[in-house]
Design a protein around this motif. Structure first.
Motif, PDB file in Angstrom:
ATOM      1  N   LYS A 125       0.826  -1.207   0.000  1.00  0.00           N
ATOM      2  CA  LYS A 125       0.000   0.000   0.000  1.00  0.00           C
ATOM      3  C   LYS A 125       0.861   1.258   0.000  1.00  0.00           C
ATOM      4  CE  LYS A 125      -4.080  -2.089   1.947  1.00  0.00           C
ATOM      5  NZ  LYS A 125      -4.877  -2.321   3.132  1.00  0.00           N
ATOM      6  N   ARG A 126       1.932   1.231   0.758  1.00  0.00           N
ATOM      7  CA  ARG A 126       2.852   2.371   0.775  1.00  0.00           C
ATOM      8  C   ARG A 126       3.443   2.593  -0.621  1.00  0.00           C
ATOM      9  NH1 ARG A 126       5.609   1.479   5.250  1.00  0.00           N
ATOM     10  NH2 ARG A 126       6.910  -0.092   4.287  1.00  0.00           N
ATOM     11  N   ARG A 127       3.834   1.509  -1.286  1.00  0.00           N
ATOM     12  CA  ARG A 127       4.395   1.609  -2.638  1.00  0.00           C
ATOM     13  C   ARG A 127       3.363   2.205  -3.597  1.00  0.00           C
ATOM     14  NH1 ARG A 127       5.797  -3.523  -3.557  1.00  0.00           N
ATOM     15  NH2 ARG A 127       7.818  -3.191  -2.615  1.00  0.00           N
ATOM     16  N   ILE A 128       2.128   1.748  -3.545  1.00  0.00           N
ATOM     17  CA  ILE A 128       1.071   2.267  -4.418  1.00  0.00           C
ATOM     18  C   ILE A 128       0.880   3.753  -4.172  1.00  0.00           C
ATOM     19  CG2 ILE A 128      -1.430   2.199  -4.835  1.00  0.00           C
ATOM     20  CD1 ILE A 128      -1.206  -0.891  -4.424  1.00  0.00           C
ATOM     21  N   PHE A 129       0.801   4.147  -2.905  1.00  0.00           N
ATOM     22  CA  PHE A 129       0.605   5.561  -2.556  1.00  0.00           C
ATOM     23  C   PHE A 129       1.755   6.410  -3.089  1.00  0.00           C
ATOM     24  CE2 PHE A 129       0.625   9.340   0.045  1.00  0.00           C
ATOM     25  CZ  PHE A 129      -0.723   9.611   0.250  1.00  0.00           C
ATOM     26  N   ILE A 130       2.974   5.972  -2.873  1.00  0.00           N
ATOM     27  CA  ILE A 130       4.151   6.745  -3.293  1.00  0.00           C
ATOM     28  C   ILE A 130       4.272   6.792  -4.815  1.00  0.00           C
ATOM     29  CG2 ILE A 130       6.686   6.764  -3.266  1.00  0.00           C
ATOM     30  CD1 ILE A 130       6.462   5.839  -0.311  1.00  0.00           C
ATOM     31  N   LEU A 131       3.995   5.670  -5.470  1.00  0.00           N
ATOM     32  CA  LEU A 131       4.044   5.680  -6.933  1.00  0.00           C
ATOM     33  C   LEU A 131       3.053   6.676  -7.514  1.00  0.00           C
ATOM     34  CD1 LEU A 131       4.408   1.868  -7.719  1.00  0.00           C
ATOM     35  CD2 LEU A 131       6.142   3.646  -8.077  1.00  0.00           C
ATOM     36  N   ARG A 132       1.876   6.746  -6.902  1.00  0.00           N
ATOM     37  CA  ARG A 132       0.840   7.640  -7.423  1.00  0.00           C
ATOM     38  C   ARG A 132       1.108   9.098  -7.058  1.00  0.00           C
ATOM     39  NH1 ARG A 132      -2.265   8.807 -11.455  1.00  0.00           N
ATOM     40  NH2 ARG A 132      -4.218   9.782 -10.880  1.00  0.00           N
ATOM     41  N   TYR A 133       1.366   9.361  -5.787  1.00  0.00           N
ATOM     42  CA  TYR A 133       1.384  10.748  -5.325  1.00  0.00           C
ATOM     43  C   TYR A 133       2.775  11.371  -5.221  1.00  0.00           C
ATOM     44  CZ  TYR A 133      -3.436   9.669  -4.639  1.00  0.00           C
ATOM     45  OH  TYR A 133      -4.729   9.286  -4.864  1.00  0.00           O
ATOM     46  N   TRP A 134       3.822  10.588  -5.318  1.00  0.00           N
ATOM     47  CA  TRP A 134       5.165  11.171  -5.366  1.00  0.00           C
ATOM     48  C   TRP A 134       5.722  11.088  -6.778  1.00  0.00           C
ATOM     49  CZ3 TRP A 134       7.976  14.488  -2.911  1.00  0.00           C
ATOM     50  CH2 TRP A 134       9.333  14.602  -3.206  1.00  0.00           C
ATOM     51  N   HIS A 135       5.617   9.901  -7.368  1.00  0.00           N
ATOM     52  CA  HIS A 135       6.149   9.709  -8.713  1.00  0.00           C
ATOM     53  C   HIS A 135       5.127  10.040  -9.800  1.00  0.00           C
ATOM     54  CE1 HIS A 135       9.880   7.994  -7.274  1.00  0.00           C
ATOM     55  NE2 HIS A 135       9.177   7.273  -6.425  1.00  0.00           N
ATOM     56  N   VAL A 136       3.897  10.335  -9.404  1.00  0.00           N
ATOM     57  CA  VAL A 136       2.813  10.743 -10.295  1.00  0.00           C
ATOM     58  C   VAL A 136       2.636   9.720 -11.431  1.00  0.00           C
ATOM     59  CG1 VAL A 136       1.773  12.722 -11.456  1.00  0.00           C
ATOM     60  CG2 VAL A 136       3.531  13.116  -9.755  1.00  0.00           C
ATOM     61  N   MET A 137       2.640   8.472 -11.068  1.00  0.00           N
ATOM     62  CA  MET A 137       2.498   7.393 -12.039  1.00  0.00           C
ATOM     63  C   MET A 137       1.017   7.141 -12.319  1.00  0.00           C
ATOM     64  SD  MET A 137       4.092   3.549 -11.814  1.00  0.00           S
ATOM     65  CE  MET A 137       5.775   4.150 -11.897  1.00  0.00           C
ATOM     66  N   PRO A 138       0.662   6.914 -13.571  1.00  0.00           N
ATOM     67  CA  PRO A 138      -0.734   6.603 -13.897  1.00  0.00           C
ATOM     68  C   PRO A 138      -1.206   5.314 -13.211  1.00  0.00           C
ATOM     69  CG  PRO A 138       0.498   7.148 -15.888  1.00  0.00           C
ATOM     70  CD  PRO A 138       1.499   7.017 -14.767  1.00  0.00           C
ATOM     71  N   VAL A 139      -2.482   5.287 -12.861  1.00  0.00           N
ATOM     72  CA  VAL A 139      -3.060   4.131 -12.173  1.00  0.00           C
ATOM     73  C   VAL A 139      -2.832   2.854 -12.986  1.00  0.00           C
ATOM     74  CG1 VAL A 139      -5.243   3.096 -11.416  1.00  0.00           C
ATOM     75  CG2 VAL A 139      -4.752   5.489 -10.900  1.00  0.00           C
ATOM     76  N   LYS A 140      -2.967   2.939 -14.292  1.00  0.00           N
ATOM     77  CA  LYS A 140      -2.784   1.763 -15.151  1.00  0.00           C
ATOM     78  C   LYS A 140      -1.384   1.166 -14.984  1.00  0.00           C
ATOM     79  CE  LYS A 140      -3.145   0.170 -19.889  1.00  0.00           C
ATOM     80  NZ  LYS A 140      -3.567   0.466 -21.249  1.00  0.00           N
ATOM     81  N   GLU A 141      -0.367   2.015 -14.949  1.00  0.00           N
ATOM     82  CA  GLU A 141       1.008   1.532 -14.789  1.00  0.00           C
ATOM     83  C   GLU A 141       1.231   0.929 -13.405  1.00  0.00           C
ATOM     84  OE1 GLU A 141       4.212   4.137 -15.980  1.00  0.00           O
ATOM     85  OE2 GLU A 141       2.943   4.992 -17.548  1.00  0.00           O
ATOM     86  N   ILE A 142       0.640   1.550 -12.387  1.00  0.00           N
ATOM     87  CA  ILE A 142       0.764   1.009 -11.028  1.00  0.00           C
ATOM     88  C   ILE A 142       0.135  -0.374 -10.973  1.00  0.00           C
ATOM     89  CG2 ILE A 142       0.094   1.302  -8.615  1.00  0.00           C
ATOM     90  CD1 ILE A 142       0.139   4.363  -9.155  1.00  0.00           C
ATOM     91  N   ALA A 143      -1.051  -0.509 -11.565  1.00  0.00           N
ATOM     92  CA  ALA A 143      -1.750  -1.794 -11.575  1.00  0.00           C
ATOM     93  C   ALA A 143      -0.899  -2.869 -12.248  1.00  0.00           C
ATOM     94  CB  ALA A 143      -3.095  -1.653 -12.281  1.00  0.00           C
ATOM     95  N   GLU A 144      -0.326  -2.535 -13.389  1.00  0.00           N
ATOM     96  CA  GLU A 144       0.524  -3.493 -14.101  1.00  0.00           C
ATOM     97  C   GLU A 144       1.741  -3.870 -13.260  1.00  0.00           C
ATOM     98  OE1 GLU A 144       1.373  -1.489 -17.779  1.00  0.00           O
ATOM     99  OE2 GLU A 144      -0.658  -1.815 -18.563  1.00  0.00           O
TER     100      GLU A 144
END
Length: 98
Positions: free
Chosen positions: A49-68
């Motif tokens: 969960k921490r990785r998902i949060f940081i990928l989205r809100y720090w690295h501004v990664m699209p949800v699709k890429e995080i999911a993959e």
């Protein structure tokens, strides 16, 4: 644009539910306290969960890429992010920040 690939506005909109947008006058002390609460919030999360949060809100990664990257469906990532934002908002409220 370079860092977020067009995702920055969407990410900021998502976080606006629980974090001040910075347009109001904030003191340096309040900013540090907000940072402390967010760090403590992240420290309590499990690694995924921490990785998902940081990928989205720090690295501004699209949800699709995080999911993959995480081997999840996009909808699952959206639900996780929504719940994490709700939890963060509650933490901020409990600490008198929001």
């Amino acid at each position: 644009k370079k860092r977020g690939g067009g995702e920055i506005d969407l990410v900021l909109d998502e976080l606006s539910e629980c974090v001040d947008d910075g347009k109001s006058v904030e003191t340096e002390v309040e900013g540090r306290e907000t940072g402390r609460v967010i760090k403590n919030f992240l420290d309590k999360l499990d690694t995924d969960k921490r990785r998902i949060f940081i990928l989205r809100y720090w690295h501004v990664m699209p949800v699709k890429e995080i999911a993959e990257m995480q081997g999840l469906k996009e909808n699952n990532v959206k639900v996780i992010l929504h719940r994490l934002r709700e939890q963060l908002k509650k933490e901020l409220e409990e600490n008198g920040i929001y």
